[in-house]
Motif scaffolding. Structure first.
Motif, PDB file in Angstrom:
ATOM      1  N   UNK A 177       0.863  -1.188   0.000  1.00  0.00           N
ATOM      2  CA  UNK A 177       0.000   0.000   0.000  1.00  0.00           C
ATOM      3  C   UNK A 177       0.898   1.236   0.000  1.00  0.00           C
ATOM      4  N   UNK A 178       1.185   1.808  -1.171  1.00  0.00           N
ATOM      5  CA  UNK A 178       2.079   2.975  -1.225  1.00  0.00           C
ATOM      6  C   UNK A 178       1.492   4.164  -0.450  1.00  0.00           C
ATOM      7  N   UNK A 179       2.365   4.910   0.198  1.00  0.00           N
ATOM      8  CA  UNK A 179       1.892   6.028   1.015  1.00  0.00           C
ATOM      9  C   UNK A 179       2.888   7.168   0.945  1.00  0.00           C
ATOM     10  N   UNK A 180       2.415   8.381   1.154  1.00  0.00           N
ATOM     11  CA  UNK A 180       3.341   9.508   1.238  1.00  0.00           C
ATOM     12  C   UNK A 180       3.000  10.362   2.452  1.00  0.00           C
ATOM     13  N   UNK A 181       4.045  11.037   2.960  1.00  0.00           N
ATOM     14  CA  UNK A 181       3.949  11.688   4.261  1.00  0.00           C
ATOM     15  C   UNK A 181       3.325  13.067   4.198  1.00  0.00           C
ATOM     16  N   UNK A 182       2.070  13.127   3.786  1.00  0.00           N
ATOM     17  CA  UNK A 182       1.368  14.404   3.879  1.00  0.00           C
ATOM     18  C   UNK A 182       0.642  14.431   5.217  1.00  0.00           C
ATOM     19  N   UNK A 183      -0.070  15.493   5.481  1.00  0.00           N
ATOM     20  CA  UNK A 183      -0.808  15.556   6.742  1.00  0.00           C
ATOM     21  C   UNK A 183      -2.307  15.553   6.441  1.00  0.00           C
ATOM     22  N   UNK A 184      -3.043  14.485   6.609  1.00  0.00           N
ATOM     23  CA  UNK A 184      -2.528  13.189   7.063  1.00  0.00           C
ATOM     24  C   UNK A 184      -1.822  12.433   5.938  1.00  0.00           C
ATOM     25  N   UNK A 185      -1.179  11.317   6.331  1.00  0.00           N
ATOM     26  CA  UNK A 185      -0.521  10.445   5.365  1.00  0.00           C
ATOM     27  C   UNK A 185      -1.500  10.081   4.259  1.00  0.00           C
ATOM     28  N   UNK A 186      -1.026  10.135   3.025  1.00  0.00           N
ATOM     29  CA  UNK A 186      -1.883   9.847   1.874  1.00  0.00           C
ATOM     30  C   UNK A 186      -1.624   8.427   1.382  1.00  0.00           C
ATOM     31  N   UNK A 187      -2.687   7.620   1.331  1.00  0.00           N
ATOM     32  CA  UNK A 187      -2.537   6.209   0.964  1.00  0.00           C
ATOM     33  C   UNK A 187      -3.122   5.923  -0.402  1.00  0.00           C
ATOM     34  N   UNK A 188      -2.420   5.037  -1.120  1.00  0.00           N
ATOM     35  CA  UNK A 188      -2.980   4.503  -2.349  1.00  0.00           C
ATOM     36  C   UNK A 188      -3.014   2.999  -2.216  1.00  0.00           C
ATOM     37  N   UNK A 189      -4.006   2.387  -2.847  1.00  0.00           N
ATOM     38  CA  UNK A 189      -4.091   0.935  -2.849  1.00  0.00           C
ATOM     39  C   UNK A 189      -3.817   0.478  -4.272  1.00  0.00           C
ATOM     40  N   UNK A 190      -2.825  -0.426  -4.429  1.00  0.00           N
ATOM     41  CA  UNK A 190      -2.518  -0.928  -5.758  1.00  0.00           C
ATOM     42  C   UNK A 190      -3.413  -2.125  -6.034  1.00  0.00           C
ATOM     43  N   UNK A 191      -4.363  -1.961  -6.945  1.00  0.00           N
ATOM     44  CA  UNK A 191      -5.258  -3.060  -7.336  1.00  0.00           C
ATOM     45  C   UNK A 191      -5.047  -3.274  -8.827  1.00  0.00           C
TER      46      UNK A 191
END
Ligand SMILES: [Zn+2]
Length: 265
Positions: free
Chosen positions: A1-15
């Motif tokens: 689950x790729x994520x980047x450190x924004x506020x809040x952390x931003x998540x992507x789901x690889x499907x």
């Protein structure tokens, strides 16, 4: 689950080839259907069982990334000439590592490749983390971590992490304290491995927040191996977990699983 450190952390789901922004789905009902097929994330072969979070058994036995020294870096055996894949070791282990303190469910020590900051912290659901040492190899990071483990935990209590039960900590003060406690160990390591091999750093802590609307009061886990259909209201995302009102699911654990992901309403 790729994520980047924004506020809040931003998540992507690889499907499949698609990347879904999961933050946008918090507050909605979602469903995951596992169709029973697991593909090795290294060789793409189908495998009945996943080893080391996504590998087939032959890859698990063969790849350096699956060797026991990855979990226990103080057992790195590159210098003995027995690394399973020396070129991989050169790129991934014989490079700068960071020994850090993090607050995921209380104070813990950890290590990661320099380039994996802050991804590693997000994976652990840390709300705060601070680099303590920069060292020249994974092996040295492991030895420094072993010294720290006499004084501080190296595990996250993931249930507490998911309930949001995290005490506030002054990580700069904790760093001072731990560095004081391991002073002799560091001197010894420098004597053996070179003065420049371990550097104390004064970098600032990084705070991380997560898109969670409702903290679970009880943490029940979903397991796709036992129940291939998971459905629920998505109440948040933290670490590698989707928090549903029906239970939490560790997405990392099911890497390589062929899953159909649907938003129901
Ligand atoms: Zn494989």
């Amino acid at each position: 689950m790729p994520a980047s450190a924004e506020a809040p952390v931003s998540y992507q789901l690889a499907v499949g080839d698609a990347r879904i922004n999961v933050n946008e789905l918090v507050g909605r009902r979602v469903r995951l259907d596992f169709d029973g097929v697991i593909r090795c994330i290294h060789c793409d072969r189908t495998t009945k069982k996943s080893f080391n979070q996504g590998y087939c058994y032959p890859c698990f036995r063969k790849l350096a990334a699956c060797d026991s020294c990855i979990m226990s870096p103080e057992k790195c055996h590159f210098h003995l000439g027995t690394c399973r894949e020396p070129e991989w070791g050169e790129r991934n282990c014989m490079v700068e590592h960071v020994v850090y303190l993090a607050n995921s469910s209380g104070l813990k020590v950890g290590i990661t490749r320099g380039t994996q900051v802050p991804t590693r912290w997000i994976d652990q659901g840390a709300v705060d983390a601070i680099p303590m040492l920069r060292v020249s190899t994974r092996y040295l990071a492991g030895l420094a971590e072993v010294a720290c483990k006499q004084h501080v935990a190296d595990r996250t209590n993931w249930r507490a992490m998911l309930k949001g039960e995290v005490p506030e900590l002054d990580l700069e003060a904790e760093r001072e304290r731990i560095l004081g406690l391991i002073g002799d160990d560091l001197a010894q390591l420098r004597q053996e491995h070179g003065e420049d091999s371990l550097r104390v750093v004064e970098e600032s802590p990084q705070a991380l927040s997560y898109p969670v609307e409702v903290w679970p009061s009880k943490v029940k886990t979903h397991n796709l191996d036992k129940t291939p259909d998971v459905e629920g209201l998505l109440e948040g995302i933290k670490g590698q977990y989707l928090i549903l009102d029906t239970g939490v699911i560790n997405i990392r654990k099911f890497t390589g699983y062929e899953v159909r992901f649907r938003v129901l309403d």
